[in-house]
Design an enzyme around this catalytic site. Structure first.
Site, mmCIF file in Angstrom:
data_model
loop_
_atom_site.group_PDB
_atom_site.id
_atom_site.type_symbol
_atom_site.label_atom_id
_atom_site.label_comp_id
_atom_site.label_asym_id
_atom_site.label_seq_id
_atom_site.Cartn_x
_atom_site.Cartn_y
_atom_site.Cartn_z
ATOM 1 C CD GLU A 27 -3.013 -0.637 0.012
ATOM 2 O OE1 GLU A 27 -3.939 0.170 0.214
ATOM 3 O OE2 GLU A 27 -2.824 -1.180 -1.097
ATOM 4 C CB THR B 106 -5.235 6.572 -3.947
ATOM 5 O OG1 THR B 106 -6.164 5.612 -4.453
ATOM 6 C CG2 THR B 106 -5.216 6.490 -2.431
#
Length: 333
Positions: free
Chosen positions: A155, A208
């Site tokens: 991530e 994101t």
């Protein structure tokens, strides 16, 4: 479930120091699910897994030490084949280094079965599938939760921030609370079994990294108090199986007001969903996907059809999914 210094815990893994490895050519195929992170009021600390969509990884043992990625499908050429740049291989490499098994050769195929940049944990699903595949290939019977720090490495590479609200539910299944990051403390929460999730992904681009950058870094105390109350109410509603409490607690005064500006007709879609019987409505992750909780499958399907119809009217294509909360997490296919 509390995980303190979890990477170091692998130093005592039963695999460490083993001379053998799975036979060359041994192959495994793993599915890992999409996730809804934040769950409106729980920015970076709440998330849950859904049954679909998800990603698949095929991993096979080769005769040359190191990791290669031979194929990626479903990404329209957006993801790197270079092992040092792909979240799946990077996470697997961290795991192998932790247990002292860098002598193993692996080839990976990644099959994207979900849209990239959807706000549904696309990178986390791929990463979790890869980590679960290597754990299963090696017969590692340690707690699956110990894979979480390695998934967070993926991530960090994907979006610049190693948060766990996508990877934790993808890995553990169910509804998950990240109580603390330092030390890492992750808790699976109960939830009503008849709670359905209606998800619609509008085909618009909300990266994101950019979605994180627009969030305020200072907030008013009154807003913080409102948010704390809503998070506590949501967790309480999950424990008591009180769907009404869940619904009225899912309000966000901190992040949604900013991120909603990136999603076309967000408030129009929310009004449509709530009038159609939704318990709650909000943004999945950083968006642009939106989701609604409902009390039954029929209402969930009606809402997805209504929202897709509205998006089509404003010339935006979309995908839709209906699911209960997925308690299983990743699985071998």
């Amino acid at each position: 479930m509390t995980t303190a210094n979890p990477e170091n815990d692998f130093n005592n893994s039963p695999l460490r120091g083993l001379g053998g490895a799975p036979a060359v050519g041994t192959e495994i195929k793993v599915f890992a699910p999409a996730t809804v992170a934040n769950v409106v009021c729980g920015f970076d600390v709440l998330g849950f897994a859904v049954n679909e969509p998800g990603d698949e990884v095929i991993m096979r043992v080769t005769d040359k030490a190191g990791i290669t990625i031979s194929k990626i499908t479903g990404d329209n050429g957006r993801l790197p084949l270079a092992a040092e740049k792909n979240t799946v291989s990077v996470s697997v490499q961290h795991y192998l280094e932790s247990i002292g098994r860098t002598d193993i050769g692996l080839d990976i195929e990644l099959h994207k079965k979900m849209p990239i940049g959807s706000g549904l944990g696309s990178s986390s699903a791929s990463t979790v599938a890869g980590l679960f595949a290597i754990k299963s290939l090696l017969g590692d019977d340690t707690d699956v939760a110990k894979l979480l720090p390695f998934a967070m490495k993926g991530e960090e590479m994907a979006c610049g921030h190693g948060h766990a609200d996508n990877v934790a539910p993808a890995l553990l299944g169910g509804f998950v609370l990240i109580r603390s990051y330092e030390p890492l403390d992750v808790i699976r929460l109960p939830h009503p079994k008849d709670l359905y999730c209606a998800i619609v992904f509008p085909d618009v681009d909300v990266p994101t990294r950019e979605a994180r950058q627009i969030i305020r870094d200072k907030i008013y105390m009154k807003d913080a108090v409102t948010q704390w109350g809503n998070i506590a109410g949501l967790v309480s509603g999950l424990y008591t199986q009180d769907i009404d409490l869940i619904g009225r607690s899912m309000k966000d005064v901190l992040v949604e007001p900013v991120r909603s500006m990136l999603i076309p007709d967000f408030y129009v879609m929310r009004e449509l969903a709530m009038k159609a019987g939704a318990v709650s409505f909000g943004i999945s992750g950083s968006g642009p996907s939106v989701f609604a909780f409902t009390r039954d499958e029929e209402t969930a399907r009606n809402i997805t059809q209504m929202l897709q119809s509205h998006l089509a009217d404003i010339k935006i294509a979309s995908n839709a999914y209906v699911s209960t909360i997925n308690d299983a997490g990743p699985r071998v296919l």
